[in-house]
Write an enzyme that holds these catalytic residues in place. Structure first.
Site, short mmCIF file in Angstrom:
data_model
loop_
_atom_site.label_atom_id
_atom_site.label_comp_id
_atom_site.label_asym_id
_atom_site.label_seq_id
_atom_site.Cartn_x
_atom_site.Cartn_y
_atom_site.Cartn_z
N PRO A 9 -10.83 2.95 -4.78
CA PRO A 9 -11.27 1.53 -4.53
C PRO A 9 -11.42 0.95 -3.30
CG PRO A 9 -9.40 1.07 -5.81
CD PRO A 9 -9.54 2.65 -5.58
N ASN A 10 -12.46 0.67 -2.59
CA ASN A 10 -12.61 0.04 -1.45
C ASN A 10 -12.87 0.85 -0.16
OD1 ASN A 10 -12.64 -2.87 -2.20
ND2 ASN A 10 -10.51 -2.30 -2.88
N ARG A 17 -14.71 -2.27 8.10
CA ARG A 17 -13.52 -3.14 7.86
C ARG A 17 -12.20 -2.93 8.45
NH1 ARG A 17 -16.83 -8.22 6.84
NH2 ARG A 17 -18.75 -7.23 5.86
N TYR A 22 -7.31 0.96 9.25
CA TYR A 22 -7.72 2.20 8.47
C TYR A 22 -8.76 2.83 9.38
CZ TYR A 22 -6.50 -0.10 3.86
OH TYR A 22 -5.93 -0.71 2.94
N ASN A 77 -6.88 9.83 -2.98
CA ASN A 77 -6.42 8.57 -2.14
C ASN A 77 -6.75 7.55 -3.35
OD1 ASN A 77 -6.08 6.37 -0.91
ND2 ASN A 77 -7.01 7.03 1.03
N ALA A 80 -5.82 1.11 -4.02
CA ALA A 80 -4.83 0.34 -4.87
C ALA A 80 -4.35 0.71 -5.99
CB ALA A 80 -5.66 -1.18 -4.87
N GLU A 101 -1.39 13.49 -3.35
CA GLU A 101 -1.77 11.92 -2.90
C GLU A 101 -2.02 11.71 -1.57
OE1 GLU A 101 0.67 9.24 -5.12
OE2 GLU A 101 0.12 7.66 -3.42
N HIS A 103 -2.81 9.03 1.69
CA HIS A 103 -3.34 7.84 2.29
C HIS A 103 -3.42 7.59 3.79
CE1 HIS A 103 -2.33 5.45 -1.55
NE2 HIS A 103 -1.44 6.35 -1.84
N ARG A 110 3.90 -1.56 5.35
CA ARG A 110 2.96 -2.47 4.78
C ARG A 110 3.80 -3.36 3.82
NH1 ARG A 110 -2.71 -0.27 3.75
NH2 ARG A 110 -3.21 -2.51 3.73
#
Lengths: 147, 147, 147, 147, 147, 147, 147, 147, 147, 147, 147, 147
Positions: A9-10, A17, A22, A77, A80, A101, A103, A110
Site C-alpha cells: 500500500p501507498n 511524496r 522514499y 515490499n 504498512a 522482504e 523496504h 523510524r
C-alpha cells in the site's frame, strides 16, 4: 525463471511524496530498473501493486497455482502491511514460495511500530534501507536460491 | 574505494559448526567470495574478525582516521553484539562512516532476543537471511551510495 | 578427561570483597579445592579467569580446537556476563561443548536483573547458591555426562 | 542427620512418560540411587511424593516439628509448583529449614513459563538439568551446609 | 449470626516463625481473641485452618449449604493463596457469601508479588497490616453489614 | 471406548449460583445429558468432580494406568485451574491422554485473567461458551479422534 | 491521645454524589460518627479535608511539629491522591507518624488504576470497602498501636 | 589524594565528532581542564580511556590494589557501557571505591535506552548534561567525600 | 546574575527526619551554604520552598517575568514531584529558563519509582547523590552556562 | 433455519498446503461434510470464502439485511483476521447475529500471536483444534441456540 | 445557559512561549474569541485559569453548587493534569457536570506520555489539535447537549 | 473548497444497530446534516463510505490527484481501522492532505483497545464523543485551516 515483485500500500505514491524518506524515483522508474536488471540475468518479472490486503493475498495464491501468473519466487515490499497483516504472512507460508522482504527506507531508524515485521519470519531474508537497490539485490539472491 | 568488512564474535567458527543455520562455508571461503566480487568492481576490502567488542570499536575508529586502515564505508555482521553493544553503535554513529548491517541467517525466524538490533538504527540499511550473498549485496550498495 | 573451568569478571576479587555474599575463600583457594576434588576422580582441570568477554570467547574456542588447550567439557561461572553476553552463549552453542553454569551465590534471592541468564539455555544444567561446592558438583556431573 | 526429599506433582510418572525430557529411570530407581548415595555419607533420607500442594506444605511443617518426621534439611523438586506455589515458598521460609531446589531437566531451555521460580529465592541454592545427579549433589551440599 | 473465619496456608505456624513479620501470638491465641471479641457481640464463630486450597473451597461451599457448618458471612486470610487462587475467588463469588479479606502484615510494604490479590475483588472489603486486630475489625464490620 | 469427564473447582455449585453466567442446570443434570448422549454412541463415561487440584491430577494418572479407572480420552473443564494449574497441564501431557478442554461460558467475553489457559496447549482442542453442549460436542470429537 | 483524620480530594462531595459507590452519608455525618466513636475511647480527633495535595502535606507536617495541631497518629483517606501522590507518601514517611489508609469503597473491585497505592507502603495498614466503619476501625487500631 | 578518571568507549572521539551533542573540546583538552582544576585542590589524577570493557574492569581492580595505580576514588563516564555493563558495576561494588558517574550530555533528553544506568546504583552520585564541568564538579565532591 | 533555588515537597523537613538518607543539615543550613558559595561568585540567590505543585509553577513563571522575582536560571530539587509533575516540567520548558535538577540522595539506589524523572528531559543537566554539594555544583555550572 | 459459514483468508488453500497443521481435506470437501451434516438437521447453509476483510464485512452485513443472503446465524473461521480485524468484530457485534468462532488447528499450541482473538468476545463461543468437526459442532450448537 | 471554561497549568503562558506548538494568541485573546463566539449563541461564560490542581477541583465543585459560580457545563483544557490528575477526574465525575476536554495541540503527535488522558473517560467528548477553535466547537456542542 | 468525508467500516449500519452507543440517526441522515452545514459555509462535500481498507486508501489517493475526486481536505471516521490500519495512516501522511479524525462515541470511555489511534498522529486534530456534531465541527475547523 519468473519472480513476482509485489509493492504494498501507498507505494504507488513513490516519487511524488515524502522524497526525503522514499527517494524521488516513481514506482514506474523503479520497476524499469528492476526489469532492466532482471533481464540481464534472464529472469522475467511480474509486477503487482495494490493497496488492498486481499488483492495481494489473491495474487500470491495465483503465483503458486498453475496458470499464466505462476511464479517461482517472490519479492515483497509489504509497506504498512509489514506490521500487522498476518493474513499476508499466512499466504506466503501457505503457498511455500521462497520470498524476500524489501523496504526502501531503513525502518529501524523510524517510528517504533515500524520495527516489527509479522512477515519476515516466513521469508528467506530481508533487505531494508538501500532504496531501489534492495529490489535488485533481492532478485539476485532469489535467482541463486530458487533458480 | 575501500570498504571494511567486520565479522563479529563466533564468526570464525563458520563452516565448522551449526551448518544448518550458518551454512558450510568457512569464513575464509566467504572472504574469498567477497574479495572476488569486490575486485570486479574495483573496490578494495579490509577484513577484520574479532570476538572482542573493544577491538571492533578500535578498528572502526581507525577506519575513520588517517592512516593505512582508513576506509570509506563499513559492512558489519555484529553477530551477538547486534543485540546489546550500544558501544559499537556509538562507534559507527560517532565516526559517521556509511554502514550496512549484514546477517547470514534470517534472525526474524529465530529466538525473540535475536529480533532486536541496537546497531541497525545507525546504519544505512540491513540485509538478513541471504547467506554470504548478503555481504556481496552490501558491497554493491555501498559502492553506489558511498562510491 | 579434561574440564575447563572458566571464572568470569570480578571473580579474581574473591575473598577480598563482599565476603558476606561470596564467602571468604580466594579464587586460588577455590581452585585448589577444585583441583583436589578433580584429581581424586582422575579429571584434569584447566583454569581460566578473565574480565574480558572476548578473551573468554577465545578460550572457549580453543577448548574446542586441536591443541594443548583442548578440553572435553566446560564449567563456567560467567559472573555478570550471565545476564547479557549473548556472545558467550553463542560460543558455547557454536562449539558444542557440554557445559554447566555455576554461581557461588543464590542469584534468585538477589536483584531482579540477576535472575535472568542468557547462557543457561545452552548449558546442560545450572547450579547456584552452593558456594565453591557448586564447582565440585559440576565437575562430578560432567565427569558422568561427558566422561 | 536426616534430609527430607520431596518430589512434587507428576514426578510419580517418571520413567514411564516423556523419557526424552525426564530420563528412563522410575522414581523408585532414583530414590534408590539417592538412598545409596546418602547412606555412604551417613545421612538418612525421608522420601515424599505428592501431587497435592497442601500435602507438601503439611509435610514440610512436620519436618520442622518435633516427632518422627522431623528432618534437618530439605531437597525439593517442586515440579510445576515451582512456577506458582507461593504457599510452598512460604512453608519453606516459615519453617526456616535449609533447602535446595532440584530439577531433572534444564528448565532454562524449555517453555518461558518454566523459567520463573517462586521458590528458589527462599532456598540456599538450585540445581537444574543434571538428571538424578542433581539430587545427589544437593544431598552432598546440604550435608556440608546443614550437617 | 455465625461467621466463618478461614486461615489459609502456613498460618498454623503463627507465633513460632518470623515473629517480626507476623507477631508472636499463636493461631490459638488469635482465635481466642476473636472468640472473646465476637461473643461480646453475640456472634458465633466457626474457625477453619488449612494448607489445602481444595479444603478451603469445600469449607466455603459448606458454609453456603444447609447443615451445621452453614454461616452467614466469611472472614478470610487467604495467606499465599491471595495471589493466585482464582478457585477460592470463584468459591466466594459463587456462594455469594459476604466476605472480608484480612492480612496480619502490611502486604503493600513487602515483595511485589504480595501486592496483588485475586480474591479482594469479590470481597466487600479488605484489612491489612493491623495484626490480629484485623480479624476483630472484620467481625465488627460483617456484624453490621450482614447482621 | 471410555471417556473421563472432569469437572474442576466450583462446578458442583452449578445451577444454584450465577445462573446468568453458567445456566440453571445442576451438575447432575448436565452429567445426565452427557450420559444419555454418550450411550447413544456406545461410549461409556466416568464422571469426576473435585475442588482439589491434587485429586484431579491423581484421577488423570489413574485414567492412564491399568485398572478399573482407566480411560481412553479426557474431557476437562478445569474451572479456575485453567488459568494457573501447570501441574494439571503436566499431568495431561505426561500421561499422553487425548484431551479436550471445555468451558460452559465464553471466557473471552469475561475478565482478562480468564482469557489465558495454561492447559489448552496440551489438549487437542478447546470448546467455550456453548453451555452443556460443549461437553456433548467434545465427546463426539473424541469419539472420532480417539475411538 | 489525638488522631488526625484526613479526607482527601472530592470527599467533601460525600452523600450528594454517586451514593451507590460512596454511600448516602455526608462528610459531616461521617465525622460525627467518628467523633462519637472516638470520644467513647477517650481519643480526641482533628478533622481535615482538602482537595489540595500541598495543604494535606502541610497539615501532616504540622501534626508532627510542636503546637496545637500536633497529633499522635494519622488516619488518611487519600482519595485520588492514593494513586500518584508520592509527595504525600514522603510526608508520612518523613514525619514518621503511625498511619492507616482508609477507603470507603472496595477499590479492588473498581477500575485498574484504583488498585495501586503509592501511600500504603508507608502506612501500618489499610482498610478498604467497609464504608464509614473503616474510619472507626482505624481509630481502634491506632488507639492500640500508638496509644 | 588520588582520583582515577575513567573515560569509556568512544570518548576518544571527543571534539572530532557530533560536537552538537558532546561539545568541541577534545579529550586531551578536557583532561587538561580536569588536571588544572584538581591541582589547585592538591588532588592528583590518573586518566584512563578505553573502548574495552575488560580493560576498564582491570583498571578499576588495580585502583583498589597496592601499587602505583592505586587510587582513592573514581570518576567514571562509562559511555555506552552505562546501559549494560553489569560487569563494570560489579567491579565498582566489589572494590568498594567511592565513585561518581559523569556524562557530558543530558541523557534524559536523548533516546530511551540511554535513560537507564546499571552503574549509578553502586555510585555515590551522578552528574549529567553539564559538559566537561561535570568532571570538575565530581572531583570537588569526591575531594570532600573521600578526602 | 540571579539564580532561583527551588526546594520541592518535604524538603522543609530536612535535618529532622531520615538523616541517614538526607543528612543532618536543616534546609536553613543548606541554604546558608548555598548563599555563602554563591556570594563568592557574585551570584545572588532567591530561595523558594513549597509543598504545593501549583505554587512552584507560579514561582517559576514569576522568575521568567519582569519584576523583582525575575531570575536568570533555575536550580530545582523537585522532591517527589520529580516522578509525576508534568505540570512543573511544562513550566520549565514553557518559560525557557536554563535549569539543573538536583537531588540530595542517589535516587538510582532507592525504590524503582524514584528512578524516573519527568523533569530531567527539560533541564540542562542533573546532579544526584552528592548531598548539599549538588546545589553548589549546580550554581557553578549555571554560572558558566547562563552567566 | 439458515447459517452462514465464513472461511477467512488462505482457507482456500486447504488440503494443498501444510496438511500437517490443517489436514488433507480441501475446502470443498469440508464444505461437503458441513452440507451433509446440516441437511440431516434441516439447516440450510450459505458458504462464503474470501481473503478480503472488507468482503467478509459486507457479507456479514448482507446476512443481517433483508434479501436472499439473509441468515439466522454465523459460523466464522476468521483465519489470520482473528488476531487483528476489529472491523470484523464490529460487524458481528453491530449486526447482532449469533456467531461461533471455529479454527481447524489448536491455536493455543502455536505461535503466541495466534493466541489472541479480537473476535471471540462478540461470539457466543469458540471451538478450536478439532479439524472439520469444529464446523459440524458449531452448526449443531447454533441449531439449538438460534434455532 | 452558563459554561465554565477551565484552563489548566501553564496556559497563562500562551502566546509568549513555544508559539510553534501553542500558537501566538495570548490566553486573553483566546478568551475574547470564546466570549464573542458564545455571546452570539446566548451562552454566558465563566473563565478560570489556575496552575493549582486543588483550585481547579474547588472551582469545579462550586460550578455544581448553588451560588454565583454555578454553571451548566464544563469545557476543560487540563494541560499537563490531563495525564495524571485522577483527582480532577473524580471531581468531574463526582459533580456529574457534562464536560468536554479540549487541547490546543494534537497530543497524539507529541511525546508518548501526552497520549494518555485520565480525564477523557469521564467527559462527553474530546477535541484536540484545532487550536483555539477547539474551545468554540466545544461550546457549540455543549450548547446542544446540555442546553 | 471541497472536503472529503470518509466513513470507515460498519458505519453504514448507523441508526439500525447499537443506538445507545452510536445514536439513532442513519448515515444518510448524518450526511444530510453535514451537507446542510457545509453548504451554508460554501464548502462542497464528497461522501465516501467503505468497509474495505484498500478502497479507503485508493479514495484518499484520488483526493490528492488531479481529477473530479480531488479534495482540499479530509474528515475521516476510520471506525475500527483507527486502531490498526497503518496503511491508511501512511495514505494520509503520504498525500499530505490536511485531515481531522472524528468519532461519534467517546472512545476513551470504551474498551482499552479503542483508546489507541494509529491515525491521529498524522491528522491535524481529533474530535470524539460528540456524535454527528463532530463532523460539523471538523468541517468548520478545516474550513478555517485549509480554506
Amino acid at each position: 525463471m519468473k519472480i513476482l515483485v509485489i509493492h504494498g500500500p501507498n507505494l504507488n505514491l513513490l516519487g511524488k511524496r515524502e522524497p526525503d524518506i522514499y527517494g524521488s524515483d516513481s514506482l514506474e522508474q523503479i520497476n524499469g530498473l528492476i526489469q532492466e536488471h532482471a533481464s540481464v540475468k534472464d529472469i522475467s518479472i511480474d509486477f503487482y501493486q495494490s493497496n488492498h490486503e486481499g488483492d495481494i493475498i489473491d495474487r500470491i495464491h495465483r503465483a503458486a497455482s498453475e496458470g499464466p501468473e505462476r511464479c517461482d519466487a517472490l519479492v515483497i515490499n509489504p509497506g504498512a502491511f509489514t506490521h500487522y497483516s498476518i493474513a499476508i504472512r499466512d499466504a506466503i507460508q501457505g503457498t511455500g514460495l521462497p520470498a524476500i522482504e524489501v523496504h526502501l527506507s531503513n525502518l529501524d531508524a523510524r517510528e517504533p511500530f515500524r520495527q516489527t515485521s509479522v512477515i519476515a519470519p516466513v521469508c528467506r531474508g530481508r533487505i531494508t534501507g538501500l532504496g531501489y537497490r534492495g529490489y535488485l539485490l533481492a532478485i539476485d539472491a532469489l535467482g541463486e536460491i530458487a533458480g
